[in-house]
Design a protein around this motif. Structure first.
Motif, PDB file in Angstrom:
ATOM      1  N   ASN A 117      -4.559  11.334   2.117  1.00  0.00           N
ATOM      2  CA  ASN A 117      -6.128  12.315   2.797  1.00  0.00           C
ATOM      3  C   ASN A 117      -7.221  11.483   3.538  1.00  0.00           C
ATOM      4  O   ASN A 117      -7.550  11.886   4.201  1.00  0.00           O
ATOM      5  N   GLU A 168      -6.151  11.788   7.324  1.00  0.00           N
ATOM      6  CA  GLU A 168      -6.412  13.121   7.325  1.00  0.00           C
ATOM      7  C   GLU A 168      -7.566  13.086   7.954  1.00  0.00           C
ATOM      8  O   GLU A 168      -7.510  13.015   8.635  1.00  0.00           O
ATOM      9  N   ASN A 169      -8.515  12.457   6.963  1.00  0.00           N
ATOM     10  CA  ASN A 169      -9.851  12.187   7.432  1.00  0.00           C
ATOM     11  C   ASN A 169      -9.604  11.028   8.231  1.00  0.00           C
ATOM     12  O   ASN A 169     -10.633  11.734   9.514  1.00  0.00           O
ATOM     13  N   LYS A 175      -9.642  13.463  12.126  1.00  0.00           N
ATOM     14  CA  LYS A 175     -10.432  14.757  11.602  1.00  0.00           C
ATOM     15  C   LYS A 175     -11.650  14.136  12.524  1.00  0.00           C
ATOM     16  O   LYS A 175     -12.347  14.250  13.301  1.00  0.00           O
ATOM     17  N   TYR A 176     -12.185  12.493  11.712  1.00  0.00           N
ATOM     18  CA  TYR A 176     -13.656  12.332  12.002  1.00  0.00           C
ATOM     19  C   TYR A 176     -13.478  10.936  12.533  1.00  0.00           C
ATOM     20  O   TYR A 176     -14.569  11.047  13.285  1.00  0.00           O
ATOM     21  N   ARG A 232     -20.672  16.105   2.043  1.00  0.00           N
ATOM     22  CA  ARG A 232     -20.786  16.097   3.032  1.00  0.00           C
ATOM     23  C   ARG A 232     -21.871  15.334   3.857  1.00  0.00           C
ATOM     24  O   ARG A 232     -23.037  15.636   4.410  1.00  0.00           O
ATOM     25  N   SER A 266     -17.691  19.388   8.622  1.00  0.00           N
ATOM     26  CA  SER A 266     -16.546  19.778   8.005  1.00  0.00           C
ATOM     27  C   SER A 266     -15.692  20.760   7.929  1.00  0.00           C
ATOM     28  O   SER A 266     -14.710  21.003   7.311  1.00  0.00           O
ATOM     29  N   GLY A 316     -12.551  20.814   5.814  1.00  0.00           N
ATOM     30  CA  GLY A 316     -12.810  20.143   4.963  1.00  0.00           C
ATOM     31  C   GLY A 316     -13.153  20.595   3.637  1.00  0.00           C
ATOM     32  O   GLY A 316     -13.593  21.253   3.852  1.00  0.00           O
ATOM     33  N   GLY A 370     -11.966  15.862  -0.456  1.00  0.00           N
ATOM     34  CA  GLY A 370     -10.859  15.218  -0.987  1.00  0.00           C
ATOM     35  C   GLY A 370     -11.184  13.771  -1.711  1.00  0.00           C
ATOM     36  O   GLY A 370     -10.311  13.020  -1.938  1.00  0.00           O
ATOM     37  N   LEU A 371     -11.640  13.674  -0.993  1.00  0.00           N
ATOM     38  CA  LEU A 371     -12.017  11.553  -1.105  1.00  0.00           C
ATOM     39  C   LEU A 371     -12.717  11.862  -3.576  1.00  0.00           C
ATOM     40  O   LEU A 371     -13.025  10.673  -3.665  1.00  0.00           O
TER      41      LEU A 371
END
Length: 343
Positions: free
Chosen positions: A235, A238-239, A242-243, A293, A299, A304, A308-309
């Protein structure tokens, strides 16, 4: 009861409580009531103390009917707004009020309502899109092969988004269910990180992001649940991909075991750092809330679910660890997981 007995009785109650006499004035109140409603209550008319119409109407009804009733009182303790359930009961010619704090129960109920509303919204958005495309495919685009392929591709993405949301909801439910049972199996974090990089390598390559590892050259073992810790690592990485895509790289680091002041135990620190846009510090306290978010539009663009978090937080909590978040706008973010190395 004598005045002494009334005072002694009220003092023994674990809740704010007061007695209103036949002349509608307070005859006795315990210290908790004075903390809630103010000092020197005895002798004052109850209307000057309990100004909320619902409470006053309930007192009037109890006096008139001679039967106990319940109502709500909105107050404030030294640190927060509070909601109280008030039991109003006749005691001879007087009336006894007992205030029971219901704030946490009310907050739990509101969290459930918010959760249901958020899930409904998250599912309704892709469902609306799917229904719209189905209607279009049955109509104007029925014989348009190019439009049909484009719409089917979008529909596939929306269906995948719903599937991921359901998967995350189930995962969160399982984690919460087992959160009090600490896992004890030996887990090698170095092996889990290598596995995560292998799984997410193609995703990073497609995004133009390189993944760098700064790991010990020997196994680093912690007591835990391998599947859940793998989910945490994947997680976070991957975040970061992505970000933090604008930064072009993600760094995963793992310390050797050593003293960890936040845990007051020996432990290790696993960090995932990106060099992307970062975010303002005021977002950090809310990052692990369900469906929170920073940028809702972005997201959703990157797939997203907003869970996830939250899953990461609960897994780390089950492992008796800590999550630290640092971020600087324009420079990137670092998520650090601190895990104990002993039971």
């Amino acid at each position: 009861m004598s005045d002494l007995n009334v005072d002694t009785f009220l003092l023994a109650l674990p809740f704010p409580a007061l007695v209103i006499g036949p002349d509608e004035r307070v005859t006795a109140a315990n210290r908790l009531a004075e903390t809630l409603l103010g000092t020197e209550l005895a002798g004052r008319h109850h209307i000057t103390i309990l100004r909320q119409p619902a409470v006053l109407e309930t007192i009037e009804a109890v006096v008139a009917e001679g039967t106990g009733k319940l109502t709500r009182f909105l107050g404030r303790d030294p640190h927060r707004d509070a909601v109280y359930k008030v039991s109003v009961n006749p005691v001879g010619s007087s009336v006894l009020l007992v205030f029971e704090d219901q704030t946490e129960i009310e907050q739990a109920g509101q969290m459930r309502r918010d959760f249901v509303a958020n899930v409904s919204h998250e599912l309704r958005t892709p469902l609306t899109a799917l229904l719209g495309f189905i209607e279009t495919l049955r109509g104007a685009a029925r014989n348009d092969a190019a439009a049909r392929d484009r719409f089917l591709s979008i529909m596939e993405g929306e269906a995948a988004r719903m599937s991921q949301l359901v998967s995350d909801l189930l995962s969160l439910s399982r984690v919460e269910e087992n959160e009090r049972r600490r896992p004890t199996d030996p887990v090698d974090l170095v092996a889990l990180i290598d596995n995560a990089v292998s799984v997410l390598g193609p995703v990073a390559a497609t995004a133009g992001v390189s993944i760098q590892r700064q790991l010990p050259d020997h196994p680093v073992t912690v007591p835990g649940d391998a599947d859940q810790l793998r989910q945490v690592i994947q997680n976070l990485v991957e975040n970061a991909i992505k970000y933090g895509v604008s930064g072009g790289r993600v760094v995963i680091s793992l310390s050797d075991p050593g003293p960890q002041p936040l845990l007051r135990l020996p432990g290790v620190v696993l960090s995932v750092q990106d060099f992307g846009e970062g975010f303002a510090a005021h977002h950090i306290p809310r990052l692990t809330e369900r469906f929170y978010r920073i940028d809702k539009h972005r997201s959703r663009e990157v797939g997203g679910t907003g869970l996830g978090l939250a899953i990461v937080k609960h897994i780390i909590g089950r492992h008796r660890g800590r999550l630290q978040v640092e971020s600087t706008p324009g420079k990137g973010s670092r998520f650090s997981v601190i895990l104990p190395t002993a039971n």
